[in-house]
Design a protein around this motif. Structure first.
Motif, PDB file in Angstrom:
ATOM      1  N   VAL A  12       0.803  -1.224   0.000  1.00 57.04           N
ATOM      2  CA  VAL A  12       0.000   0.000   0.000  1.00 57.04           C
ATOM      3  C   VAL A  12       0.840   1.279   0.000  1.00 57.04           C
ATOM      4  O   VAL A  12       0.683   2.150  -0.861  1.00 57.04           O
ATOM      5  N   ALA A  13       1.743   1.383   0.960  1.00 58.75           N
ATOM      6  CA  ALA A  13       2.424   2.663   1.178  1.00 58.75           C
ATOM      7  C   ALA A  13       3.430   3.022   0.092  1.00 58.75           C
ATOM      8  O   ALA A  13       3.527   4.175  -0.332  1.00 58.75           O
ATOM      9  N   LEU A  14       4.213   2.038  -0.353  1.00 60.59           N
ATOM     10  CA  LEU A  14       5.247   2.324  -1.350  1.00 60.59           C
ATOM     11  C   LEU A  14       4.620   2.488  -2.729  1.00 60.59           C
ATOM     12  O   LEU A  14       3.953   1.576  -3.232  1.00 60.59           O
ATOM     13  N   THR A  15       4.817   3.650  -3.353  1.00 56.62           N
ATOM     14  CA  THR A  15       4.325   3.893  -4.712  1.00 56.62           C
ATOM     15  C   THR A  15       5.392   4.637  -5.503  1.00 56.62           C
ATOM     16  O   THR A  15       6.346   5.184  -4.929  1.00 56.62           O
ATOM     17  N   ILE A  16       5.224   4.682  -6.817  1.00 59.70           N
ATOM     18  CA  ILE A  16       6.208   5.346  -7.670  1.00 59.70           C
ATOM     19  C   ILE A  16       6.119   6.867  -7.550  1.00 59.70           C
ATOM     20  O   ILE A  16       7.071   7.586  -7.861  1.00 59.70           O
ATOM     21  N   ASP A  17       4.975   7.381  -7.085  1.00 62.67           N
ATOM     22  CA  ASP A  17       4.796   8.825  -6.989  1.00 62.67           C
ATOM     23  C   ASP A  17       5.432   9.434  -5.741  1.00 62.67           C
ATOM     24  O   ASP A  17       5.544  10.651  -5.630  1.00 62.67           O
ATOM     25  N   LYS A  18       5.814   8.582  -4.798  1.00 65.41           N
ATOM     26  CA  LYS A  18       6.497   9.078  -3.598  1.00 65.41           C
ATOM     27  C   LYS A  18       7.533   8.045  -3.174  1.00 65.41           C
ATOM     28  O   LYS A  18       7.392   6.860  -3.465  1.00 65.41           O
ATOM     29  N   ARG A  19       8.569   8.504  -2.494  1.00 58.11           N
ATOM     30  CA  ARG A  19       9.616   7.603  -2.051  1.00 58.11           C
ATOM     31  C   ARG A  19       9.957   7.908  -0.598  1.00 58.11           C
ATOM     32  O   ARG A  19       9.789   9.052  -0.129  1.00 58.11           O
ATOM     33  N   PRO A  20      10.410   6.912   0.151  1.00 56.80           N
ATOM     34  CA  PRO A  20      10.732   7.149   1.556  1.00 56.80           C
ATOM     35  C   PRO A  20      11.862   8.162   1.711  1.00 56.80           C
ATOM     36  O   PRO A  20      12.790   8.223   0.903  1.00 56.80           O
ATOM     37  N   GLN A  21      11.774   8.945   2.781  1.00 55.46           N
ATOM     38  CA  GLN A  21      12.877   9.839   3.125  1.00 55.46           C
ATOM     39  C   GLN A  21      13.982   9.011   3.779  1.00 55.46           C
ATOM     40  O   GLN A  21      13.718   8.062   4.503  1.00 55.46           O
ATOM     41  N   VAL A  22      15.236   9.382   3.511  1.00 58.31           N
ATOM     42  CA  VAL A  22      16.362   8.553   3.941  1.00 58.31           C
ATOM     43  C   VAL A  22      17.398   9.409   4.686  1.00 58.31           C
ATOM     44  O   VAL A  22      17.662  10.563   4.309  1.00 58.31           O
ATOM     45  N   ASP A  23      17.967   8.823   5.734  1.00 57.02           N
ATOM     46  CA  ASP A  23      19.107   9.436   6.411  1.00 57.02           C
ATOM     47  C   ASP A  23      20.313   9.304   5.488  1.00 57.02           C
ATOM     48  O   ASP A  23      20.748   8.189   5.173  1.00 57.02           O
ATOM     49  N   GLU A  24      20.849  10.422   5.015  1.00 61.88           N
ATOM     50  CA  GLU A  24      21.926  10.391   4.020  1.00 61.88           C
ATOM     51  C   GLU A  24      23.184   9.706   4.532  1.00 61.88           C
ATOM     52  O   GLU A  24      23.953   9.135   3.751  1.00 61.88           O
ATOM     53  N   THR A  26      23.355   7.128   6.943  1.00 68.92           N
ATOM     54  CA  THR A  26      23.192   5.686   7.206  1.00 68.92           C
ATOM     55  C   THR A  26      22.424   4.961   6.105  1.00 68.92           C
ATOM     56  O   THR A  26      22.491   3.734   6.007  1.00 68.92           O
ATOM     57  N   GLY A  27      21.680   5.702   5.287  1.00 71.49           N
ATOM     58  CA  GLY A  27      20.860   5.067   4.256  1.00 71.49           C
ATOM     59  C   GLY A  27      19.585   4.464   4.812  1.00 71.49           C
ATOM     60  O   GLY A  27      18.842   3.782   4.106  1.00 71.49           O
ATOM     61  N   LYS A  28      19.322   4.726   6.099  1.00 74.13           N
ATOM     62  CA  LYS A  28      18.149   4.147   6.750  1.00 74.13           C
ATOM     63  C   LYS A  28      16.919   5.010   6.478  1.00 74.13           C
ATOM     64  O   LYS A  28      16.979   6.242   6.502  1.00 74.13           O
ATOM     65  N   VAL A  29      15.781   4.331   6.244  1.00 81.06           N
ATOM     66  CA  VAL A  29      14.515   5.028   6.000  1.00 81.06           C
ATOM     67  C   VAL A  29      14.066   5.709   7.284  1.00 81.06           C
ATOM     68  O   VAL A  29      14.102   5.119   8.370  1.00 81.06           O
ATOM     69  N   LEU A  30      13.638   6.971   7.177  1.00 83.54           N
ATOM     70  CA  LEU A  30      13.216   7.740   8.338  1.00 83.54           C
ATOM     71  C   LEU A  30      11.763   7.449   8.695  1.00 83.54           C
ATOM     72  O   LEU A  30      10.907   7.279   7.816  1.00 83.54           O
ATOM     73  N   ARG A  31      11.502   7.378   9.992  1.00 82.77           N
ATOM     74  CA  ARG A  31      10.139   7.154  10.486  1.00 82.77           C
ATOM     75  C   ARG A  31       9.807   8.201  11.543  1.00 82.77           C
ATOM     76  O   ARG A  31      10.698   8.755  12.192  1.00 82.77           O
ATOM     77  N   ASP A  32       8.491   8.456  11.738  1.00 82.77           N
ATOM     78  CA  ASP A  32       8.077   9.422  12.741  1.00 82.77           C
ATOM     79  C   ASP A  32       7.977   8.758  14.109  1.00 82.77           C
ATOM     80  O   ASP A  32       8.338   7.585  14.282  1.00 82.77           O
ATOM     81  N   SER A  33       7.467   9.501  15.091  1.00 79.10           N
ATOM     82  CA  SER A  33       7.393   8.995  16.464  1.00 79.10           C
ATOM     83  C   SER A  33       6.484   7.780  16.607  1.00 79.10           C
ATOM     84  O   SER A  33       6.617   7.000  17.546  1.00 79.10           O
ATOM     85  N   LYS A  35       6.399   5.421  14.354  1.00 81.17           N
ATOM     86  CA  LYS A  35       7.039   4.391  13.528  1.00 81.17           C
ATOM     87  C   LYS A  35       6.523   4.356  12.091  1.00 81.17           C
ATOM     88  O   LYS A  35       6.779   3.398  11.367  1.00 81.17           O
ATOM     89  N   ALA A  36       5.766   5.372  11.694  1.00 78.94           N
ATOM     90  CA  ALA A  36       5.283   5.420  10.311  1.00 78.94           C
ATOM     91  C   ALA A  36       6.376   5.993   9.412  1.00 78.94           C
ATOM     92  O   ALA A  36       7.082   6.942   9.782  1.00 78.94           O
ATOM     93  N   VAL A  37       6.521   5.426   8.217  1.00 79.24           N
ATOM     94  CA  VAL A  37       7.541   5.857   7.263  1.00 79.24           C
ATOM     95  C   VAL A  37       7.226   7.265   6.760  1.00 79.24           C
ATOM     96  O   VAL A  37       6.079   7.591   6.454  1.00 79.24           O
ATOM     97  N   LEU A  38       8.265   8.100   6.682  1.00 79.74           N
ATOM     98  CA  LEU A  38       8.123   9.448   6.138  1.00 79.74           C
ATOM     99  C   LEU A  38       8.418   9.426   4.643  1.00 79.74           C
ATOM    100  O   LEU A  38       9.376   8.775   4.204  1.00 79.74           O
ATOM    101  N   PHE A  39       7.594  10.128   3.868  1.00 80.62           N
ATOM    102  CA  PHE A  39       7.734  10.108   2.415  1.00 80.62           C
ATOM    103  C   PHE A  39       7.996  11.501   1.867  1.00 80.62           C
ATOM    104  O   PHE A  39       7.698  12.516   2.508  1.00 80.62           O
ATOM    105  N   GLU A  40       8.548  11.511   0.635  1.00 75.88           N
ATOM    106  CA  GLU A  40       8.723  12.740  -0.124  1.00 75.88           C
ATOM    107  C   GLU A  40       8.310  12.470  -1.565  1.00 75.88           C
ATOM    108  O   GLU A  40       8.292  11.314  -2.009  1.00 75.88           O
ATOM    109  N   ALA A  41       7.959  13.525  -2.286  1.00 76.35           N
ATOM    110  CA  ALA A  41       7.490  13.352  -3.669  1.00 76.35           C
ATOM    111  C   ALA A  41       8.603  12.791  -4.551  1.00 76.35           C
ATOM    112  O   ALA A  41       9.761  13.193  -4.444  1.00 76.35           O
TER     113      ALA A  41
END
Length: 513
Positions: A12-24, A26-33, A35-41
């Motif tokens: 559901v969450a991963l789509t081509i129109d948005k991508r997860p935000q990443v810690d430059e 560590t390369g780790k996907v960023l999550r909010d408090s 634990k939900a994944v943060l996305f950017e266009a």
């Protein structure tokens, strides 16, 4: 980028129109408090991969997101190179655990062979393939590789053909003998000749393509293919398929082709049919307009069902859609059955019907929100329609057929009737083919100005010949430069009710009525 994958994130969450935000760093996907994944266009819609950190996931396991869809991949270093292989589309696996198991199996193959498992599968020879696998490969070719892609009706026909080989689908092609093929063909032919011929032609085509691929693949490796001749060719060699003459005789005997009679005389029934359509137009406007234009254009039923109003389309949608352009005076059918797009000039009567359709839809819009259905020339009656356009004329056609006194008639018989009308008007064979977009090898949407003008003249003659058979329709739709016709007495039969056939035929219901 990497994070712990789960079923909801992948599906559901991963789509081509948005991508997860990443810690430059560590390369780790960023999550909010929470634990939900943060996305950017992802404005460029560039494909990306997210590697799985789950403890059960094999090392190198990831999900790849691209404009075409989402798939699981696994990659591993083998010696000095990295081998990356597709495990499968995400929809092929019921759970993440199933995907992990398939990935572990792929890794095992890589470690044992130092080769990509998908490459190994592609290099399998026909001798190792079952008939079911050959059909699967052929279906993939028709739906994803061939240009143009096979139409849905073709894939449906293939599925029906495959079903006739159910006892053989798990058998290797190399083990199926020509004697077995002949015996199976004769057994099925007794019950359904046409369906049997279609099924065995599908099998022959599927096996032939696999043989050709094997010849190329083994030749490049300096090997010999397992099979060089197609066992299904025995049917052609032995002339077991019907020839054109035999087919025509079968059609005549079985009355599978029943165009209306268009020439004047006691057997002429086109007049009754068109008058009956006109009688019912007030109650079933969309369906009757759909049938009338089918006569005037001679198209296949699926070709004009999805027509849209050109002015409601975006510039990007116009080249890849079927549409009506009232201002430009043409109808465009995108990628028809023979793979060619097709243009027809709109005559006076077709334009009038279409103009009235726009008025009718505007009135309908005032009482109900058509939503996406407003894009279509023939909108679906139900707002729950998946396609949004009208596509079920069978009940209406059956009612018209019965009330017009026509014994047997199908949707495709309308197209045949148009062809018969072209013949009665002495159209050349080339012009008839152009009207029907039948067997034309050139790109039919490209014309010189003179060719288009001549084509438009023939289309005018064709539609006038049809509309003249129903003077009431002629007089209601005619442009001012055409003279009105005398309306001969016409006594329509009572309109049939909308009850289903089963209710109408039920003796209990009839007694109660």
């Amino acid at each position: 980028m990497h994070t712990q994958l789960d079923r909801t994130l992948v599906r559901v969450a991963l789509t081509i129109d948005k991508r997860p935000q990443v810690d430059e760093k560590t390369g780790k996907v960023l999550r909010d408090s929470k634990k939900a994944v943060l996305f950017e266009a992802n404005e460029s819609r560039k494909p990306y991969m997210v590697f799985d950190e789950h403890r059960d996931a094999p090392k190198g396991f990831a999900v790849k997101v691209s404009p075409r869809g989402k798939s699981f991949i696994v990659q591993v270093r083998q010696g000095t190179r990295v081998i990356k292989t597709k495990v499968g589309d995400i929809n092929e696996f019921e759970s993440m655990q199933n995907a992990y198991e398939a990935a572990f199996q792929s890794l095992k193959t890589i470690r044992e062979t130092s080769r990509n498992p998908n490459t190994i599968r592609r290099h399998r020879q026909l001798g190792e393939y079952t008939l079911g696998e050959v059909f699967d490969v052929y279906k993939t070719y028709l739906t994803t590789e061939r240009k143009p892609r096979a139409k849905p009706n073709s894939i449906l026909s293939l599925a029906k053909g495959i079903a006739k080989f159910e006892p053989w689908l798990s058998r290797r092609v190399v083990d199926i003998t020509t004697d077995e093929i002949k015996a199976r063909f004769n057994e099925l032919y007794e019950k359904a000749p046409t369906a049997t011929e279609a099924a065995f032609r599908w099998a022959s085509s599927a096996v032939s393509r696999k043989i050709d691929n094997d010849l190329l693949a083994t030749g490049s490796r300096g090997e010999r293919p397992a099979i060089v001749s197609n066992p299904f060719h025995i049917l052609k060699v032995n002339n077991m398929y019907r020839n054109r003459k035999e087919l025509e005789e079968a059609y005549e005997e079985g009355r599978t082709r029943n165009p209306l009679n268009v020439r004047a005389g006691d057997n002429e029934n086109l007049t009754a049919f068109l008058n009956t359509i006109w009688d019912k137009r007030g109650m079933r406007r969309t369906g009757c307009d759909y049938l009338l234009l089918n006569f005037l254009w001679g198209c296949r039923k699926s070709e004009h069902a999805g027509l849209k109003w050109k002015e409601l389309l975006s510039p990007d949608e116009v080249p890849v859609s079927s549409w009506v352009d009232l201002k430009g005076g043409m109808v465009f059918f995108y990628k028809t059955k023979n793979g060619l797009s097709h243009r027809l000039p709109l005559g006076d009567f077709a334009k009038k019907i279409l103009q009235e359709r726009q008025e009718f839809m505007a009135e309908t819009q005032e009482t109900q929100d058509l939503g996406k259905r407003r894009l279509f020339v023939f909108p679906a009656e139900s707002p729950l329609s998946k396609t949004g356009h009208y596509s079920s004329p069978n009940e209406l056609l059956e009612s018209i057929r019965a009330d017009a006194g026509v014994d047997k008639f199908s949707m495709h018989d309308i197209r045949r009737t148009t062809g018969r009308m072209c013949e009665s008007l002495d159209f050349s064979e080339k012009m008839t083919k152009r009207v029907l977009n039948h067997g034309v090898k050139s790109v039919t949407d490209r014309y010189t100005e003179a060719e288009w003008a001549r084509f438009a003249e023939h289309m005018l003659r064709l539609e006038q010949a049809f509309m003249a058979r129903c003077p009431r329709a002629w007089n209601a739709l005619r442009p001012l430069h055409l003279q009105p016709l005398d309306e001969k007495p016409w006594t329509p039969k009572p309109l049939r009710s909308k009850e289903s056939k089963s209710i109408r035929k039920s003796p209990v219901k009839e007694t109660r009525a």
